[in-house]
Design a protein around this motif. Structure first.
Motif: not given
Ligand SMILES: Cc1cc2nc3c(=O)[nH]c(=O)nc-3n(C[C@H](O)[C@H](O)[C@H](O)COP(=O)(O)OP(=O)(O)OC[C@H]3O[C@@H](n4cnc5c(N)ncnc54)[C@H](O)[C@@H]3O)c2cc1C
Ligand code: FES
Length: 505
Positions: A332-336, A393-396
């Protein structure tokens, strides 16, 4: 006892064995990875390039693709409300249109070429199992209305267990991915294919573009496509900070009568997820139930999770006996949004983070990469651009969690169990040292050092798939150490050591 080979789909495989690469070669297009993405990239580019090579470290489509559930839909679970919220209406619309285009392309191709792959046109149904999911569905319905996605809303009970509402997208599909890919492979007679050939290094600059294999052979190419699930390309990209592994289990059995579960592709919106479809063998229909999805970084008991899925199937769908059960992982990716396209200033292309919706996304990736290499404009290039900023924010948050996972694997007593049964494996601790031990049915013992060669997380033994799995970034290794997936640069070394472990009977 089931192993990684036991997939409903792989039993249909008629693919030939392909040779291992044993010489230096030159090719126009080098494709690393022979899952659905690699095979479809070869297919799409075969009208433009005569010299295409696929190298696969194991067997074609025997990693993620052979263990899918094979729904073909642009419904993608509960996603459009979140996409509109996080990315805005225009990007959400592009995501929908790109996947609809890929859906239409795949289904038309199967119909036009009369591909025998059990294509079944049916509804995709997002159902609400709880009140909280009911509110998700209301949001998703508003998203469908805004995006113009054809749909139907209902509040009657649609499955044998209590459902609060459903959101149906008509005219979606399911198929047998292995039968489909066998057909496509039959049309790729000019493509050179090598199995058991692992790429260990790529060099890509203005002077030279090539890959090196484990046996030290050199493959010179004009372009390299990383269809390797986790991108093989290293560069200065740190993909492991942007994409993360998520897992799920699949179990296949029979329901007492088909009216119990009307034909369709079902999925709910919140954990525990239960995805349902039918699959056909010898004119008999089997129910394929997938679920217990989670991020791979939790340290849980794999067998217990599979058992929970099967209990759900027994209690809610009356499945008494399962004939197949397996484990699988996707990124999955951290930005969907998946990462598809050309790596900046290089001759390399990547396609990853399909979020368990790789049937349409791999088709999309093969079309986009074909267009990029043949210098055509592709309107979805910007949305899926793999060079986009991931400073969110989601990646961090995700990467902070990953640091914790690393330490958990080092400290956790729960992963240690010195009792090993035949046909099972475990992480054992002997004189303060951890070993990975697997004992086969004949009593042969395989010992490895259970440390991931990527960034040194301690591996877990997964007794569903008989693999060592890394909870940090998803590298997976067969019980004998062979690398199957993820960013690990090499296999685990098999240790020639007698730990004097007697298998429990
Ligand atoms: C439980 C589950 C259910 C799913 N169900 C659905 C579904 O219903 N519908 C849907 O659309 N999607 C579904 N998916 C997602 C879909 O299966 C995947 O997204 C898709 O199969 C990924 O295909 P791939 O070709 O990119 O990767 P893979 O199939 O993993 O292929 C990559 C290949 O690259 C090879 N490789 C890697 N590194 C190297 C190297 N260094 N050298 C040589 N070869 C290498 C690997 O061995 C592998 O064979 C599901 C996923 C899961 C986990
Ligand atoms: S995959 Fe990164 S540490 Fe294992």
């Amino acid at each position: 006892m089931l192993d990684m080979k036991k997939s409903f789909w792989l039993e249909f495989s008629k693919k030939q064995d392909y040779p291992k690469l044993k010489e230096n070669i030159k090719t126009d297009i080098l494709i690393i990875g022979g899952g659905i993405t690699g095979i479809l990239c070869a297919y799409e580019l075969s009208n433009y390039y005569k010299d295409i090579t696929i190298v696969e470290q194991n067997e074609l489509y025997h990693t993620t693709t052979g263990y899918t559930t094979g729904k073909i839909t642009y419904q993608h679970g509960y996603c459009y409300a979140n996409l509109i919220k996080d990315k805005g209406m225009a990007r959400a619309k592009d995501y929908y249109e790109a996947n609809k285009m890929a859906f239409d392309y795949l289904v038309n191709q199967i119909k036009e070429h009369n591909i025998d792959c059990d294509l079944d046109i049916t509804d995709a149904v997002l159902y609400a199992k709880t009140k909280a999911e009911y509110y998700d569905l209301l949001k998703e319905r508003r998203a469908y209305e805004a995006l113009g996605i054809d749909h139907h809303w209902g509040e009657n009970q649609i499955l044998p267990f209590k459902t609060y509402a459903y959101l149906k997208v008509p005219g979606q599909a399911s198929f047998n991915v292995v039968k489909y890919l066998d057909h496509i492979l039959g049309r790729l007679s000019d493509v050179k294919i090598y199995e058991n050939t692992k790429v260990t290094e790529t060099v890509d600059n203005d002077q030279e573009v090539y890959a090196i294999t484990t046996d030290n052979y050199k493959i010179e190419a004009k372009y390299i496509i990383n269809a390797s699930h986790y991108p093989f390309y290293k560069g200065f990209n740190f993909y492991f900070l942007k994409v993360y592994p998520t897992i799920a289990y699949v179990a296949v059995g029979k329901v007492p009568h088909e009216e119990l579960v009307p034909n369709g592709l079902y999925i709910n919106s919140q954990n525990p997820i239960y995805s349902i479809r039918y699959a056909v063998r010898d004119n008999e229909k089997y129910l394929m139930l997938a679920g217990q999805s989670r991020d791979a970084n939790q340290i849980d008991d794999f067998k217990k999770e599979l058992s929970a899925l099967k209990t759900f199937g027994k209690e809610e769908l009356s499945i008494d006996e399962y004939i197949y059960e397996w484990y699988n992982q996707d990124y999955d990716s951290t930005d969907m949004i998946p990462l598809i396209g050309r790596v900046k200033s290089s001759h390399s292309y990547i396609a990853t983070a399909f979020k368990k919706w790789g049937m349409t996304t791999s088709v999309l990736a093969s079309i986009m990469i074909r267009d990029l290499i043949t210098k055509k404009v592709n309107k979805y290039q910007e949305l899926f651009n793999p060079n986009r900023s991931f400073l969110t924010f989601k990646t961090i948050k995700y990467n902070l969690k990953m640091g914790k996972t690393f330490f958990k694997t080092k400290l956790l007593k729960a992963i240690i169990d010195n009792n090993v049964k035949k046909g099972e494996g475990s992480i054992v601790k002997i004189i303060n040292r951890k070993y990975g031990v697997y004992i086969d049915q004949d009593g042969k013992t395989y010992v490895v050092k259970p440390i991931c060669p990527h960034m040194k997380c301690t591996l877990l033994f997964n007794n569903v798939s008989k693999t060592y799995d890394c909870p940090c970034h998803g590298s997976r290794f067969r019980y004998d150490g062979k690398c199957l997936d993820g960013p690990a640069p090499r296999d685990l070394e098999l240790l020639d050591i007698d730990l004097k472990i007697q298998p429990l009977s």
